[in-house]
Design a protein around this motif. Structure first.
Motif, PDB file in Angstrom:
ATOM      1  N   SER A 239      17.220  34.251 -32.728  1.00 57.73           N
ATOM      2  CA  SER A 239      17.725  33.904 -34.055  1.00 57.73           C
ATOM      3  C   SER A 239      16.671  34.106 -35.130  1.00 57.73           C
ATOM      4  O   SER A 239      16.989  34.468 -36.274  1.00 57.73           O
ATOM      5  CB  SER A 239      18.210  32.445 -34.068  1.00 57.73           C
ATOM      6  OG  SER A 239      19.281  32.279 -33.165  1.00 57.73           O
ATOM      7  N   LYS A 269      26.464  38.920 -30.847  1.00 56.08           N
ATOM      8  CA  LYS A 269      25.901  37.570 -30.839  1.00 56.08           C
ATOM      9  C   LYS A 269      26.974  36.552 -30.489  1.00 56.08           C
ATOM     10  O   LYS A 269      28.058  36.529 -31.084  1.00 56.08           O
ATOM     11  CB  LYS A 269      25.301  37.255 -32.216  1.00 56.08           C
ATOM     12  CG  LYS A 269      24.444  36.000 -32.260  1.00 56.08           C
ATOM     13  CD  LYS A 269      23.746  35.890 -33.593  1.00 56.08           C
ATOM     14  CE  LYS A 269      22.947  34.598 -33.695  1.00 56.08           C
ATOM     15  NZ  LYS A 269      21.892  34.513 -32.680  1.00 56.08           N
ATOM     16  N   LYS A 270      26.693  35.702 -29.505  1.00 57.03           N
ATOM     17  CA  LYS A 270      27.685  34.741 -29.031  1.00 57.03           C
ATOM     18  C   LYS A 270      28.037  33.723 -30.099  1.00 57.03           C
ATOM     19  O   LYS A 270      29.191  33.390 -30.308  1.00 57.03           O
ATOM     20  CB  LYS A 270      27.166  34.031 -27.775  1.00 57.03           C
ATOM     21  CG  LYS A 270      27.084  34.928 -26.543  1.00 57.03           C
ATOM     22  CD  LYS A 270      26.636  34.142 -25.324  1.00 57.03           C
ATOM     23  CE  LYS A 270      26.591  35.029 -24.083  1.00 57.03           C
ATOM     24  NZ  LYS A 270      26.161  34.278 -22.886  1.00 57.03           N
ATOM     25  N   GLU A 271      27.027  33.192 -30.761  1.00 54.20           N
ATOM     26  CA  GLU A 271      27.268  32.206 -31.808  1.00 54.20           C
ATOM     27  C   GLU A 271      27.220  32.907 -33.157  1.00 54.20           C
ATOM     28  O   GLU A 271      26.347  33.723 -33.419  1.00 54.20           O
ATOM     29  CB  GLU A 271      26.224  31.081 -31.783  1.00 54.20           C
ATOM     30  CG  GLU A 271      26.146  30.318 -30.482  1.00 54.20           C
ATOM     31  CD  GLU A 271      25.291  31.018 -29.447  1.00 54.20           C
ATOM     32  OE1 GLU A 271      24.517  31.917 -29.856  1.00 54.20           O
ATOM     33  OE2 GLU A 271      25.406  30.719 -28.256  1.00 54.20           O
ATOM     34  N   GLN A 274      24.806  31.449 -39.247  1.00 58.91           N
ATOM     35  CA  GLN A 274      25.069  30.600 -40.401  1.00 58.91           C
ATOM     36  C   GLN A 274      24.431  31.246 -41.626  1.00 58.91           C
ATOM     37  O   GLN A 274      23.208  31.320 -41.741  1.00 58.91           O
ATOM     38  CB  GLN A 274      24.498  29.200 -40.177  1.00 58.91           C
ATOM     39  CG  GLN A 274      25.088  28.484 -38.974  1.00 58.91           C
ATOM     40  CD  GLN A 274      24.515  27.091 -38.776  1.00 58.91           C
ATOM     41  OE1 GLN A 274      24.187  26.416 -39.755  1.00 58.91           O
ATOM     42  NE2 GLN A 274      24.389  26.666 -37.535  1.00 58.91           N
ATOM     43  N   SER A 331      35.491  25.754 -39.070  1.00 55.52           N
ATOM     44  CA  SER A 331      34.768  26.686 -38.210  1.00 55.52           C
ATOM     45  C   SER A 331      33.577  27.263 -38.965  1.00 55.52           C
ATOM     46  O   SER A 331      33.473  27.137 -40.197  1.00 55.52           O
ATOM     47  CB  SER A 331      35.689  27.825 -37.764  1.00 55.52           C
ATOM     48  OG  SER A 331      36.050  28.632 -38.875  1.00 55.52           O
ATOM     49  N   GLN A 332      32.674  27.907 -38.219  1.00 53.79           N
ATOM     50  CA  GLN A 332      31.503  28.507 -38.861  1.00 53.79           C
ATOM     51  C   GLN A 332      31.923  29.623 -39.808  1.00 53.79           C
ATOM     52  O   GLN A 332      31.303  29.819 -40.864  1.00 53.79           O
ATOM     53  CB  GLN A 332      30.533  29.050 -37.813  1.00 53.79           C
ATOM     54  CG  GLN A 332      29.208  29.537 -38.379  1.00 53.79           C
ATOM     55  CD  GLN A 332      28.477  28.478 -39.166  1.00 53.79           C
ATOM     56  OE1 GLN A 332      28.209  27.389 -38.661  1.00 53.79           O
ATOM     57  NE2 GLN A 332      28.162  28.767 -40.415  1.00 53.79           N
TER      58      GLN A 332
END
Length: 839
Positions: A239, A269-271, A274, A331-332
């Protein structure tokens, strides 16, 4: 259909509502070639295209050499085979990288040993070059030498990347790209990340890295992502590195390489990243020029779209509801949407990009046709950026060229290429921007986005571009709408589809939809209401006339014009119908319907359904949904239907299309049932009686056995476990039929008819138990969803309280009640207590 979401479509920008499709890129390879040989000119592109076919020969040679490296030769000193000794090194490095203990990078191996093994293993000196790169990249050392080693490595890797993009490989295999694999194996990827990030990890003021060094580092990393499996994921896992890459976007000279790499990394990317974690995001975005902002939209598309979990229409509502209960917070993606909306001037700049005019000088048609053939190569806006950038650099050098070379500068190809590329360039920019605006229009801040898009005159600007760019000429290579996510759409097709999706999102259940008209067309709506002696639509009265379309035709009218000319097998039919249907959604407006009827829309739809005998399920669904909105409660529409469907043969074809798939056609069934009910209450009007007696469609639905047949099939094709956003309308249409029966005191008759049907089919309890469970789910799904409740009310013009009470009486546990489903199921077959929510 009010609540159904559109299918995922193949689009270069991003696939849909929701996931990143990796696109082929020539950029890094082309850029490396250009910088190693600045004599390249635009006239060399034809040579470049033909030369890429030689990449197959290169790949074949590499594979043979790698196979040769596996020959077993015994060492005279140890008796150990040399191949084993080579792969012992490889094994030790891999184990070190996995466990974090022992040797985990090539710089830890003695140079003499590497040189000894290099020739037989076909490493081409890459491990030794990495050692030299590591030693020369010390913060206090001269980075010029570092760049020399980096270029030498780049030349070994760029050919493999070229092979990858020209052969459109789906997966990367180490045997196919041995140089890139070797580079990664001996720690090259981690070393480049370390070199790039080193200035951020120390407080000392070291000599700044040159832009060319940074660009070459990024290009090599991107090539590794292309050719070696797992590199992109390993970079995405860091990250700190991902956030660091955004800081490199402040430099225009490194922007393209950075944006390309970021886009690929975020795609795996899994996540979701932000956006608020990006340092100084607002100032970063505000510093972008228009070209950079358009390309930044490629990255934004990944960060503001919900993570793709497959075709959303095919995911059950049961699973969705369970997931929403677990994750009730935003959600993000929704948080990221709010973040970008808070960037000052962001939406205004996107609107300017989307509506920016381009030169109308398209040069010769032959050259444009040639350029269309290049779409399969140049399918990335970043590639076009690179080519445009290279053309600009070449122009600077042309002033110093000899008289012999200057003749090339005036050749037709050089004269045409930059202008034609600008057109494609602009098209790709608009695809990215329209996608981002479309996602924001469907998000939680929809009201805020709508207000800004209207204020910054997005719709009038797009209306101006409609004939000049968006639908400037017929497209020859239509892509049929379907589930093939691997097809290649040209930039022009992509822009048309994205434009139609934007119109759909903009018009759907919002009063700003009237901005799609011009002043004369708004006046026509007012006149229609006056002639029908009905109140004028409030949204029409409140529309700010300074924000509507200009010119002789508004955007909606232009769309109708091209819609009627679309070829029978065109994929655009689906999206065009969806866009027009969204204009009609909401509270049924007689004026809106007549406005479209006057322009021949009903006859066009019927021609497509009946005469062309359309076979595409998606297109048929969109046409039936549109037809349902166009005809609902409209006496004139039913008269025109009967005039067009003037033979029994045509009528039977129409019925056959309806019966071929009720999931696709149930909205027109709902329209006919609702309209029949209203017309039957207006029999004092002679015109209504005339239509009731003459219209084949109304007469057909007036027969009880036909309504019961539709009811039986609608309930029988769905269950709680199979309900999706796509087919939940079947449940609501069945409820409409029963609500109207209840209003006339005929609900017991319908329930008993379902019971008799069960016994006739020799499955007692099957239909009614299933329907009982469906209604229990309906209660849990709709009672807490304001948006869906409003859609239900608008679709049937029945207040939600009546929906609610009808479901309640049907679910009553009182087995003596004549309107309770339980009363019609024999106790031996009663199964109404299933806990379907436990999953």
């Amino acid at each position: 259909m009010a609540n159904r979401q559109c299918h995922i479509f193949c689009l270069n920008a991003v696939c849909s509502s929701t996931g990143l499709i990796r696109r082929r890129r020539l950029y890094c390879c082309v850029y490396a070639q250009f910088h190693s040989d600045r004599s390249w000119r635009c006239t060399d592109w034809a040579w470049f295209i033909s030369e890429t076919t030689r990449s197959f020969l290169f790949r074949t040679v590499q594979e043979r050499e790698l196979m040769a490296s596996a020959e077993w030769s015994e060492s005279p000193r140890t008796g150990e085979t040399r191949s084993c000794r080579v792969w012992n090194i490889v094994t030790r490095i891999r184990q070190g990288q996995i466990t974090g203990r022992g040797m985990n990078r090539g710089t830890q191996i003695p140079e003499a040993l590497l040189n000894e093994r290099d020739k037989k293993a076909k490493w081409y000196g890459i491990p030794v070059l990495l050692q030299k790169l590591y030693e020369s990249s010390d913060p206090n050392s001269d980075l010029l030498q570092t760049h020399v080693f980096l270029k030498e490595i780049s030349s070994l890797l760029s050919k493999e990347a070229m092979t990858f993009v020209t052969e459109d490989r789906k997966t990367a295999q180490e045997s196919t790209f041995p140089n890139t694999y070797t580079f990664d194996l001996f720690g090259g990827v981690h070393l480049l990340v370390e070199i790039l990030m080193r200035p951020t990890l120390t407080t000392q003021k070291n000599k700044p890295m040159s832009d060319d060094l940074i660009k070459d580092c990024l290009s090599i990393l991107y090539n590794c992502c292309l050719c070696t499996e797992g590199v992109t994921k390993s970079l995405a896992a860091r990250s700190d590195f991902v956030l660091f890459l955004f800081t490199l976007m402040t430099n225009k000279k490194t922007f393209l390489q950075t944006a390309t790499l970021i886009e690929d990394i975020l795609g795996v990317k899994k996540e979701m990243i932000q956006l608020e974690d990006i340092p100084n995001l607002a100032s970063l975005v505000q510093s972008f020029d228009q070209q950079q902002l358009a390309n930044f939209c490629r990255i934004l598309s990944v960060t503001i779209s919900e993570l793709d979990v497959g075709n959303d229409d095919k995911h059950t509502l049961l699973a969705k509801n369970a997931q929403q209960k677990k994750n009730s917070s935003p959600s993000q993606a929704e948080i990221n949407q709010a973040t970008v909306l808070n960037i000052p001037g962001f939406i205004e700049r996107l609107c300017k990009l989307a509506t920016r005019k381009v030169s109308e000088n398209t040069r010769s048609s032959n050259f444009l046709q040639e350029l269309e053939d290049w779409y399969t190569w140049l399918d990335n806006a970043l590639v076009l950026d690179a080519l445009m950038q290279m053309a600009s650099v070449e122009a600077e050098h042309s002033s110093t060229e000899s008289s012999d070379e200057s003749s090339l500068a005036t050749s037709p190809q050089r004269h045409h290429l930059p202008q034609s590329m600008k057109i494609v360039h602009e098209i790709m920019y608009k695809v990215e921007v329209l996608y981002v605006l479309c996602v924001l229009l469907m998000g939680r801040q929809r009201t805020q986005v709508h207000k800004m898009l209207a204020e910054f005159k997005l719709i009038p600007g797009i209306n101006y571009l409609f004939d000049k760019l968006i639908w400037r000429k017929p497209t020859t290579n239509h892509v049929l709408h379907g589930q093939n996510q691997n097809c290649d759409c040209s930039p022009e097709i992509s822009m048309k589809i994205q434009f139609l999706r934007l119109l759909q999102s903009f018009s759907d259940h919002h009063e700003n939809k009237y901005l799609l008209l011009n002043n004369q067309e708004l006046n026509e709506l007012s006149a229609i209401s006056m002639m029908a002696d009905i109140p004028e639509v409030e949204a029409v009265v409140n529309t700010d006339r300074s924000l509507v379309c200009e010119g002789k035709r508004g955007l909606l009218t232009r769309l109708l014009s091209v819609m009627k000319k679309e070829p029978a097998d065109s994929s655009f039919r689906f999206w065009q119908a969806r866009a027009v249907e969204s204009f009609l959604r909401g509270v049924t407006s007689y004026a809106d319907q007549v406005f479209l009827l006057r322009r021949g829309l009903l006859e066009h739809i019927l021609f497509c359904i009946i005469d062309s005998e359309c076979k595409s399920r998606d297109v048929l669904q969109s046409y039936f949904d549109l037809l349902g909105e166009l005809m609902k409660f409209n006496l004139l529409a039913f008269k025109r239907f009967n005039k067009y469907v003037d033979t029994e043969e045509k009528f039977q074809i129409f019925l056959s299309q309806i019966n071929s798939s009720l999931v696709d056609s149930n909205m027109i069934v709902r329209c006919i049932v609702l309209s029949l009910d209203r017309f039957e209450s207006q029999t004092e009007d002679v015109k209504v009686v005339e239509v009731l007696s003459e219209c084949r469609l109304l007469s057909y639905m007036a027969r009880m056995e036909n309504r019961l047949a539709f009811l039986f099939r609608l309930i029988n094709i769905i269950s709680v476990e199979t309900l999706t956003q796509e087919n939940v309308s079947c449940l609501n249409t069945s409820l409409v039929i029963l609500m109207l029966a209840r209003s006339k005191g005929k609900l017991p008759f319908y329930l008993n008819a379902l019971r008799e049907k069960e016994y006739a089919e020799k499955y007692p309890g099957c239909i009614l138990n299933n329907f009982h469970n469906l209604l229990r789910f309906w209660q849990q799904h709709y009672l807490n969803k304001d948006k869906d409740r409003t859609s239900l009310e608008n679709s049937a013009c029945i207040c939600f309280s009546y929906w609610k009470t009808t479901v309640s009486v049907l679910l009553s546990p009182d087995r003596t009640s004549p309107v309770a489903i339980a009363s019609y199921i024999d106790e031996a077959y009663l199964d109404i207590d299933k806990d379907f929510m436990e999953e």
